[in-house]
Design an enzyme around this catalytic site. Structure first.
Site, PDB file in Angstrom:
ATOM      1  N   HIS A 137       0.888  -1.174   0.000  1.00  0.00           N
ATOM      2  CA  HIS A 137       0.000   0.000   0.000  1.00  0.00           C
ATOM      3  C   HIS A 137       0.919   1.217   0.000  1.00  0.00           C
ATOM      4  CE1 HIS A 137      -2.380  -2.986   2.332  1.00  0.00           C
ATOM      5  NE2 HIS A 137      -3.451  -2.412   1.821  1.00  0.00           N
ATOM      6  N   ASP A 185       2.354   1.924   3.317  1.00  0.00           N
ATOM      7  CA  ASP A 185       3.308   0.968   3.894  1.00  0.00           C
ATOM      8  C   ASP A 185       4.738   1.416   3.616  1.00  0.00           C
ATOM      9  OD1 ASP A 185       1.140  -0.705   4.418  1.00  0.00           O
ATOM     10  OD2 ASP A 185       1.421  -1.832   2.548  1.00  0.00           O
TER      11      ASP A 185
HETATM   12  C1  XUL Z   1      -7.701  -6.652   3.948  1.00  0.00           C
HETATM   13  C2  XUL Z   1      -6.855  -7.065   2.824  1.00  0.00           C
HETATM   14  C3  XUL Z   1      -5.951  -6.016   2.284  1.00  0.00           C
HETATM   15  C4  XUL Z   1      -5.832  -6.022   0.803  1.00  0.00           C
HETATM   16  C5  XUL Z   1      -5.033  -4.880   0.252  1.00  0.00           C
HETATM   17  O1  XUL Z   1      -8.476  -7.653   4.463  1.00  0.00           O
HETATM   18  O2  XUL Z   1      -6.879  -8.185   2.400  1.00  0.00           O
HETATM   19  O3  XUL Z   1      -4.700  -6.169   2.883  1.00  0.00           O
HETATM   20  O4  XUL Z   1      -5.251  -7.206   0.353  1.00  0.00           O
HETATM   21  O5  XUL Z   1      -5.530  -3.664   0.647  1.00  0.00           O
END
Ligand code: XUL
Ligand code: CO
Length: 441
Positions: free
Chosen positions: A102, A105
């Site tokens: 993300h 992150d």
């Molecule tokens: C949340 C989830 C996230 C997504 C990316 O449950 O799976 O980590 O994969 O935002």
């Protein structure tokens, strides 16, 4: 350059009898099966958020229990830079070819968007530079538009247009850096895109806005020439009571309603499937037959707990059934197996990050090999085609070819009487599956 995982060297394949916990038992990256190496088939990825951001926190212990080799670093940008190093070191040592992140992150948010984006640029440049001396690549990027207080009511489905704008600005930047780093996909997980109560919710406007947002993303993708695949990651609940991207079927219906079905595929997560009261296999199968299976978030839940535990996948039955779907779609193209999985709070040592990934990689490698044998032998496929054989001839073929309507079908029944039905043989099939899983076939 610092070394963070000093006590761990490159993880090698030692075979199923090895007692070395830091060795692969089933995953042999260069083993060729069906013309491709295991590494090419499985396309593993490390999730930056769990592996480098995760602190082992839970609702009863917010500080977390994890001990990490970068814990002494106090400046947040120095820490972000250290984690870039740690990511490459980890991926290279364990032999995972991809990572996923993300935006938040890789670089912490600053006081305003301009400053935040500058931080992202600095870290992106660092990652790009590090990539020059590494074979580790970016599988996908995404946006964290759920953690900050401003997203309390959602991002693209917020009641507040300024929040919608903020999320759009964030996705714009995250898509740009994903492209800059050669990312092969861009993921939309619905964060807080859902509702807590319908008493304060305009569901029609929220769904229309979600579609408007995704359309803008499609347009921007074209504008900047990003050739990655856009993915939606279904999840039924958490953090909101109802998430709009509930499951594959709801997302397919949504995309078709808004004419977006050609632009998005699914990123299917095992634990999200079970939260939606489906099996992992069900979600993958449905996505596959709709030409919408893009990528996988590889983890497993605990069926006795009602929440998203994001455990490392170790259940060979599940990995076998999952890999059957991947093989049936002809293998991954841009997608892969991203370990959206975290070590348990009690597994707090850095070496546990290696044990978790090794366990997951071995479980998927073994699952892949079993699935390959099952499909090669065609045992279930043969059973299924025989089970539906009545649709390949006579009245069944007329139904399929559109040559029979209610009148013809009534005439058929009047002439032929009671149908003869056959056994589904579930127990036999499950026993055959056991033979494959246990390696006797
Ligand atoms: C949340 C989830 C996230 C997504 C990316 O449950 O799976 O980590 O994969 O935002
Ligand atoms: Co996920």
């Amino acid at each position: 350059m610092s070394e963070y995982f000093k006590n761990v060297s490159t993880i090698k394949y030692e075979g199923p009898k090895s007692d070395n916990p830091l060795a692969f038992k089933y995953y042999k990256p260069d083993e060729v099966i069906g013309g491709k190496t295991m590494e090419e088939h499985l396309r593993f990825a490390v999730a930056y958020w769990h592996t480098f951001q995760g602190r082992g926190s839970d609702p009863f212990g917010l500080d977390g229990a994890a001990l990490r080799p970068w814990d002494h670093i106090t400046d947040e940008m120095d820490l972000a830079k250290a984690k870039v190093e740690a990511n490459f070191e980890f991926c290279e040592k364990i032999g995972v070819p991809f990572f996923c992140f993300h935006d938040r992150d890789i670089a912490p948010e600053a006081d305003n968007l301009r400053e935040t984006n500058k931080r992202l640029d600095e870290i992106t440049a660092l990652i790009k530079d590090r990539m020059k001396n590494s074979s580790v690549k970016l599988l996908w990027g995404t946006t964290n538009a759920f953690g900050h207080r401003r997203f309390t009511h959602g991002a693209s489905t917020s009641n507040n247009a300024a929040v919608f704008a903020y999320a759009a600005a964030q996705v714009k930047k995250a898509m740009e850096i994903t492209k800059e780093l050669g990312g092969q996909n861009y993921v939309f997980w619905g964060g807080r895109e859902g509702y807590e109560t319908l008493l304060n919710t305009d569901m029609k406007l929220e769904l229309d806005n979600l579609a408007r947002f995704l359309r803008m993303a499609v347009e921007y993708k074209k504008e900047i020439g990003f050739d990655g695949q856009l993915l939606i990651e279904p999840k039924p609940k958490e953090p909101t009571k109802h998430q709009y991207d509930f499951d594959t079927a709801s997302v397919l219906g949504f995309l078709r309603t808004y004419g977006l079905e050609k632009d998005f595929k699914m990123n299917i997560e095992a634990n999200h499937a079970t939260l939606a009261a489906h099996t992992f296999q069900h979600e993958l199968y449905l996505a596959r037959i709709n030409n919408a299976l893009g990528s996988i978030d590889a983890n497993q839940g605990d069926l006795l707990l009602g929440w998203d535990t994001d455990q490392f996948p170790t259940n060979i039955y599940e990995t076998t059934l999952a890999m059957m779907e991947v093989i049936k779609m002809g293998g991954f193209t841009k997608g892969g197996l991203n370990f959206d999985a975290k070590v348990r709070r009690a597994s707090f040592e850095p070496v546990d990050l290696f044990y978790g990934h090794i366990a997951g990689m071995d479980a998927f490698a073994q699952g892949f090999k079993i699935a390959y044998r099952i499909i090669e032998d065609g045992v279930f496929d043969k059973f299924i085609s025989e089970r539906y054989a009545s649709f390949t001839k006579g009245i069944g073929k007329d139904i399929v070819d559109g040559k029979a309507g209610f009148k013809e079908l009534e005439a058929y029944v009047l002439e032929n009487g009671e149908p003869e039905i056959t056994s589904g043989r579930q127990e036999l099939l499950e026993a055959i599956l056991n033979q494959y899983v246990l390696g006797y076939k």
